[in-house]
Scaffold this active site. Structure first.
Site, PDB file in Angstrom:
ATOM      1  N   TYR A  95      11.005  -5.443  -5.140  1.00  0.00           N
ATOM      2  CA  TYR A  95      12.032  -4.642  -4.470  1.00  0.00           C
ATOM      3  C   TYR A  95      13.269  -4.380  -5.327  1.00  0.00           C
ATOM      4  O   TYR A  95      13.826  -3.265  -5.278  1.00  0.00           O
ATOM      5  CB  TYR A  95      12.405  -5.279  -3.134  1.00  0.00           C
ATOM      6  CG  TYR A  95      11.426  -4.928  -2.040  1.00  0.00           C
ATOM      7  CD1 TYR A  95      11.633  -3.812  -1.235  1.00  0.00           C
ATOM      8  CD2 TYR A  95      10.279  -5.688  -1.825  1.00  0.00           C
ATOM      9  CE1 TYR A  95      10.733  -3.467  -0.240  1.00  0.00           C
ATOM     10  CE2 TYR A  95       9.379  -5.355  -0.838  1.00  0.00           C
ATOM     11  CZ  TYR A  95       9.602  -4.240  -0.044  1.00  0.00           C
ATOM     12  OH  TYR A  95       8.708  -3.898   0.935  1.00  0.00           O
ATOM     13  N   GLU A 137       6.367  -8.075   5.858  1.00  0.00           N
ATOM     14  CA  GLU A 137       5.228  -8.250   4.960  1.00  0.00           C
ATOM     15  C   GLU A 137       4.866  -9.715   4.794  1.00  0.00           C
ATOM     16  O   GLU A 137       3.680 -10.073   4.752  1.00  0.00           O
ATOM     17  CB  GLU A 137       5.552  -7.597   3.610  1.00  0.00           C
ATOM     18  CG  GLU A 137       5.561  -6.074   3.682  1.00  0.00           C
ATOM     19  CD  GLU A 137       6.386  -5.405   2.604  1.00  0.00           C
ATOM     20  OE1 GLU A 137       6.684  -6.069   1.579  1.00  0.00           O
ATOM     21  OE2 GLU A 137       6.746  -4.234   2.779  1.00  0.00           O
ATOM     22  N   TYR A 190      -8.132  -0.449   6.552  1.00  0.00           N
ATOM     23  CA  TYR A 190      -8.643  -0.067   5.242  1.00  0.00           C
ATOM     24  C   TYR A 190      -8.595  -1.261   4.298  1.00  0.00           C
ATOM     25  O   TYR A 190      -7.929  -2.274   4.561  1.00  0.00           O
ATOM     26  CB  TYR A 190      -7.841   1.097   4.651  1.00  0.00           C
ATOM     27  CG  TYR A 190      -6.342   0.879   4.640  1.00  0.00           C
ATOM     28  CD1 TYR A 190      -5.727   0.104   3.667  1.00  0.00           C
ATOM     29  CD2 TYR A 190      -5.535   1.463   5.616  1.00  0.00           C
ATOM     30  CE1 TYR A 190      -4.357  -0.099   3.659  1.00  0.00           C
ATOM     31  CE2 TYR A 190      -4.159   1.265   5.627  1.00  0.00           C
ATOM     32  CZ  TYR A 190      -3.577   0.488   4.649  1.00  0.00           C
ATOM     33  OH  TYR A 190      -2.217   0.277   4.656  1.00  0.00           O
ATOM     34  N   GLY A 269     -13.900  16.022   8.623  1.00  0.00           N
ATOM     35  CA  GLY A 269     -14.348  15.617   7.300  1.00  0.00           C
ATOM     36  C   GLY A 269     -14.508  14.113   7.187  1.00  0.00           C
ATOM     37  O   GLY A 269     -15.093  13.459   8.054  1.00  0.00           O
ATOM     38  N   PRO A 274     -12.842   5.723   9.426  1.00  0.00           N
ATOM     39  CA  PRO A 274     -12.330   4.646  10.274  1.00  0.00           C
ATOM     40  C   PRO A 274     -12.805   4.767  11.715  1.00  0.00           C
ATOM     41  O   PRO A 274     -12.955   3.757  12.413  1.00  0.00           O
ATOM     42  CB  PRO A 274     -10.802   4.796  10.171  1.00  0.00           C
ATOM     43  CG  PRO A 274     -10.584   6.221   9.827  1.00  0.00           C
ATOM     44  CD  PRO A 274     -11.755   6.598   8.953  1.00  0.00           C
TER      45      PRO A 274
END
Length: 402
Positions: A95, A137, A190, A269, A274
Site C-alpha cells: 500500500y 483483506e 474465481y 458468452g 461462474p
C-alpha cells in the site's frame, strides 16, 4: 480514526478536478507503479494497455470523493476490491508504494492547484481507505487459513484434465500438488494465477471456477481472447501434468447457502462459467428454488456447456431461454429449452424473467449494463441484482450504481 472535517471538505471540493483530470492522474500513477520493480508484477499489463485499469481506478477514486462523508455507501465496491486484492495476494506492505505513486501523480497533474492542504488531505484520505482495505483483506486471509483445505499465498496445482468445450473455449481441472484437500469455494468465485509466460514475464490473472464445490479439485474454463497473452498461452501450451501457482478462491459474486426465491441466471458468452458452478450446486440440492437460465451466444457451436444445460433441462432442474445472435439455424427443440434468433435485449428480458426472482448477471461490460439497467427499470430492488464483471470495472455505472 475517522477522517477530519477539513479533509472531507477538501476532498469534496476536489470533485470537479477529479471529473476533469482523474484519468490523467491514474494513468500517471500507473506509469510510476509499473516502473517500480517491487510492485509492477502485481498488475495485469493487458488492462494497462487497453486503459481499463486506469479508468476503473479513476471512477473508484471519484466515487470515494463523492461519498467521503459516508464511505459505507461504497461497501460493495470496497468488498469487491478487497476480494480481488486477496486473490492477487496484495499485502499491507504494497500500500505505501501505491499511496506514494498516487500522491505524486496528483501533484504532477494538478500542478500549482495541488496546494499543501490538498496534498495533506489526500494523504489522509488514502491512508484511511488503505486501512479499511487492509483490515478487510486480513479478515479474508485469516478465514482462508482457518478453513479446511484453505491456504494463503500461492499453492502449486497440477493440470489433471483438459477438455475442449468449443473451438475457442477449454476447461482445465486442477488438483493440488501436495495431495491435500482444497477449500470448498463459494459458487461464483474465481481463482487467481501467477503465471510465468515466456516472452511476457510474470502475469496475474483471475478465472472463474466453473465446477461445483469439491474438496479435491477446481475447474476453470477459459475462452481464447484475440491477442490475450494469458488466454492464448493456456490454450496453446498448458497441458495435463503442467504445474501452476494458484491462490485461494476469492470473489463476492456468490450464491448464498440457501436461496428461497426463484433464481434467474443472465449470462452471455463465457459469462456462463461462474453460472455453471452455481447451477451444478443448486442441481445437487434436494430442495431448490425454480431456476431459469437466460443465455446469449453467437451460434450453437459457440455455446459453452451446451450438453450440461440440456441435461439439466431434460431432468426438469432448470428451464432455459437461449439466444443465438449470428445464426438462423437453431438447435433441435427439446423440453425445457426455448431457442431464439438474435441478441438478448432488454425488451426480451421482460418477456422471460420472473419479477420476484434473484438475478445473477455475468458477461461483457455492455451486456451487464444493458441487463442491469433493464432490471432496474422493471423496479427490481438493487439487493436482488448480483453481477460479476470480467477484468477491471472500467464503467462508472458498474463501479457504484448497480
Amino acid at each position: 480514526m475517522p477522517l477530519s472535517a477539513q479533509t472531507r471538505t477538501i476532498v469534496t471540493a476536489c470533485i470537479p478536478a477529479l471529473e476533469a483530470h482523474g484519468l490523467a492522474i491514474t494513468q500517471d500513477m500507473y506509469r510510476r507503479l509499473l516502473s517500480n520493480e517491487n510492485i509492477r508484477d502485481l498488475f495485469n499489463i493487458s488492462h494497462q494497455k487497453n486503459g481499463d485499469q486506469p479508468r476503473a481506478l479513476a471512477f473508484a477514486i471519484l466515487a470515494y470523493a463523492r461519498h467521503i462523508d459516508d464511505p459505507t455507501a461504497l461497501k460493495d465496491m470496497i468488498e469487491r476490491i478487497a476480494e480481488k486484492h486477496v486473490g492477487l495476494n496484495i499485502l499491507p506492505e504494497h500500500y505505501p508504494h501505491v499511496g506514494k505513486a498516487l500522491l505524486e501523480a496528483i501533484a504532477h497533474v494538478l500542478g500549482d492547484q495541488a496546494t499543501p492542504d490538498i496534498m495533506e488531505a489526500w494523504k489522509e484520505a488514502y491512508g484511511f481507505l488503505a486501512d479499511v482495505l487492509i483490515n478487510r483483506e486480513q479478515q479474508i486471509y485469516h478465514a482462508h487459513a482457518a478453513e479446511k483445505g484453505g491456504w494463503t499465498g500461492w499453492r502449486s496445482f497440477r493440470i489433471a484434465h483438459r477438455h475442449e468445450e468449443t473451438a475457442d473455449t477449454v476447461s482445465f481441472t486442477l488438483s493440488p500438488a501436495d495431495g491435500q484437500p482444497v477449500m470448498r469455494h463459494r459458487p461464483g468465485q474465481y481463482l487467481s494465477f501467477r503465471l510465468n509466460i515466456p516472452g511476457a514475464g510474470t502475469e496475474r490473472r483471475n478465472y472463474s471456477i466453473s465446477s461445483a464445490p469439491a474438496e479435491d479439485h477446481y475447474r476453470i474454463t477459459i475462452k481464447r481472447q484475440a491477442g490475450g497473452v494469458a488466454s492464448c498461452w493456456f490454450h496453446d501450451h498448458v497441458q495435463v501434468g503442467n504445474m501452476l501457482d494458484v491462490s485461494a478462491p476469492a470473489g463476492d459474486f456468490t450464491l448464498p447457502p440457501t436461496e428461497d426465491r426463484p433464481v434467474v441466471f443472465l449470462s452471455a458468452g463465457s459469462g456462463i462459467t461462474p453460472v455453471m458452478s452455481m447451477l451444478d450446486t443448486l442441481a445437487a440440492q434436494e430442495a431448490r428454488p425454480p431456476i431459469h437460465v437466460i443465455h446469449g451466444t453467437q451460434t450453437p457451436q459457440t455455446e459453452i456447456f451446451a450438453r450440461r444445460i440440456r441435461e439439466l433441462a431434460k431432468a426438469g432442474t432448470i428451464t432455459a431461454d437461449l439466444f443465438y445472435s449470428q445464426t438462423g439455424h437453431l438447435p433441435p427443440r427439446m423440453e425445457g429449452i426455448t431457442a431464439h434468433t438474435g441478441r438478448l435485449t432488454s425488451s426480451e428480458l421482460g418477456n422471460h424473467a420472473s419479477h420476484d426472482a434473484e438475478f445473477y448477471v455475468c458477461g461483457p461490460t455492455g451486456f451487464l449494463i444493458t441487463m442491469i439497467q433493464a432490471l432496474r427499470e422493471r423496479n427490481i430492488p438493487r439487493e436482488r441484482i448480483h453481477y460479476e464483471m470480467f477484468g477491471s470495472a472500467s464503467d462508472p455505472f458498474l463501479v457504484t450504481q448497480a
